[in-house]
Motif scaffolding. Sequence first.
Motif, PDB file in Angstrom:
ATOM      1  N   VAL A   1      -3.217   5.746  -1.547  1.00 27.09           N
ATOM      2  CA  VAL A   1      -3.050   6.207  -2.921  1.00 27.09           C
ATOM      3  C   VAL A   1      -3.217   5.024  -3.869  1.00 27.09           C
ATOM      4  CG1 VAL A   1      -1.419   7.196  -4.576  1.00 27.09           C
ATOM      5  CG2 VAL A   1      -1.534   8.087  -2.237  1.00 27.09           C
ATOM      6  N   SER A   2      -2.555   3.909  -3.555  1.00 33.46           N
ATOM      7  CA  SER A   2      -2.674   2.706  -4.383  1.00 33.46           C
ATOM      8  C   SER A   2      -2.389   1.488  -3.531  1.00 33.46           C
ATOM      9  CB  SER A   2      -1.708   2.760  -5.559  1.00 33.46           C
ATOM     10  OG  SER A   2      -0.374   2.647  -5.105  1.00 33.46           O
ATOM     11  N   LEU A   3      -2.890   0.359  -4.000  1.00 34.25           N
ATOM     12  CA  LEU A   3      -2.570  -0.902  -3.346  1.00 34.25           C
ATOM     13  C   LEU A   3      -2.452  -1.971  -4.403  1.00 34.25           C
ATOM     14  CD1 LEU A   3      -5.171  -3.077  -2.922  1.00 34.25           C
ATOM     15  CD2 LEU A   3      -5.889  -1.240  -1.467  1.00 34.25           C
TER      16      LEU A   3
ATOM     17  N   ILE B   1       0.850  -1.194   0.000  1.00 35.29           N
ATOM     18  CA  ILE B   1       0.000   0.000   0.000  1.00 35.29           C
ATOM     19  C   ILE B   1       0.883   1.240   0.000  1.00 35.29           C
ATOM     20  CG2 ILE B   1      -1.727   1.316   1.289  1.00 35.29           C
ATOM     21  CD1 ILE B   1      -2.718  -1.306   2.466  1.00 35.29           C
ATOM     22  N   VAL B   2       0.624   2.142  -0.941  1.00 36.83           N
ATOM     23  CA  VAL B   2       1.298   3.441  -0.982  1.00 36.83           C
ATOM     24  C   VAL B   2       0.321   4.440  -0.374  1.00 36.83           C
ATOM     25  CG1 VAL B   2       2.307   5.225  -2.443  1.00 36.83           C
ATOM     26  CG2 VAL B   2       2.570   2.808  -3.055  1.00 36.83           C
ATOM     27  N   ILE B   3       0.793   5.233   0.601  1.00 35.86           N
ATOM     28  CA  ILE B   3      -0.082   6.208   1.246  1.00 35.86           C
ATOM     29  C   ILE B   3       0.324   7.625   0.837  1.00 35.86           C
ATOM     30  CG2 ILE B   3      -0.785   4.717   3.124  1.00 35.86           C
ATOM     31  CD1 ILE B   3       1.244   5.939   4.916  1.00 35.86           C
ATOM     32  N   THR B   4      -0.517   8.588   1.180  1.00 34.86           N
ATOM     33  CA  THR B   4      -0.403   9.959   0.665  1.00 34.86           C
ATOM     34  C   THR B   4       0.942  10.628   0.940  1.00 34.86           C
ATOM     35  OG1 THR B   4      -1.544  10.734   2.643  1.00 34.86           O
ATOM     36  CG2 THR B   4      -2.859  10.453   0.642  1.00 34.86           C
ATOM     37  N   ASP B   5       1.617  10.285   2.028  1.00 32.68           N
ATOM     38  CA  ASP B   5       2.907  10.928   2.329  1.00 32.68           C
ATOM     39  C   ASP B   5       4.091  10.214   1.671  1.00 32.68           C
ATOM     40  OD1 ASP B   5       3.124   8.672   3.879  1.00 32.68           O
ATOM     41  OD2 ASP B   5       3.277   9.731   5.787  1.00 32.68           O
TER      42      ASP B   5
ATOM     43  N   LEU C   1       3.669   0.608   2.720  1.00 35.04           N
ATOM     44  CA  LEU C   1       3.414  -0.364   3.777  1.00 35.04           C
ATOM     45  C   LEU C   1       3.201  -1.719   3.127  1.00 35.04           C
ATOM     46  CD1 LEU C   1       0.875   1.787   5.813  1.00 35.04           C
ATOM     47  CD2 LEU C   1       3.307   1.471   6.295  1.00 35.04           C
ATOM     48  N   VAL C   2       3.880  -2.737   3.654  1.00 32.41           N
ATOM     49  CA  VAL C   2       3.765  -4.095   3.121  1.00 32.41           C
ATOM     50  C   VAL C   2       3.427  -5.018   4.272  1.00 32.41           C
ATOM     51  CG1 VAL C   2       4.963  -5.968   1.928  1.00 32.41           C
ATOM     52  CG2 VAL C   2       5.458  -3.599   1.326  1.00 32.41           C
TER      53      VAL C   2
END
Length: 120
Positions: free
Chosen positions: A104-106, A54-58, A62-63
Amino acid sequence: MTNLSISGQQVPLAPQPIAEPFRITTNAPHQMNDASLTPGRKKLQKWLGRVLRIVITDGRVLVGFFNCTDRDANIVLSMCAEYLVEGQEPRLLGNVMVPGKHIVSLSIDEPDPQSSLLVQ
């Protein structure tokens, strides 16, 4: 079990109706082909227990293992690692709840079959 023995006396047990206060969705094989599930829920069910990236806004990545989600698109990962910069050592976080508004994406983090260490 229809009777219970208390201090030598038999006490009959009344059958209790089985109530289902909420529905638990699992990746158990007997529920995978449930006709009442929407295509989106079926896809989420297949992802349970898989490794998500998971890519987050900042910008952090995270994996971890996908445990659950909710109607607000929050996601819970277990055994999660946080990557600030790709290629650096991860920070191990454990269990993490990622708010849906920050995703943002997963993607499913599949290992590259050519880089596998297993001999086939």
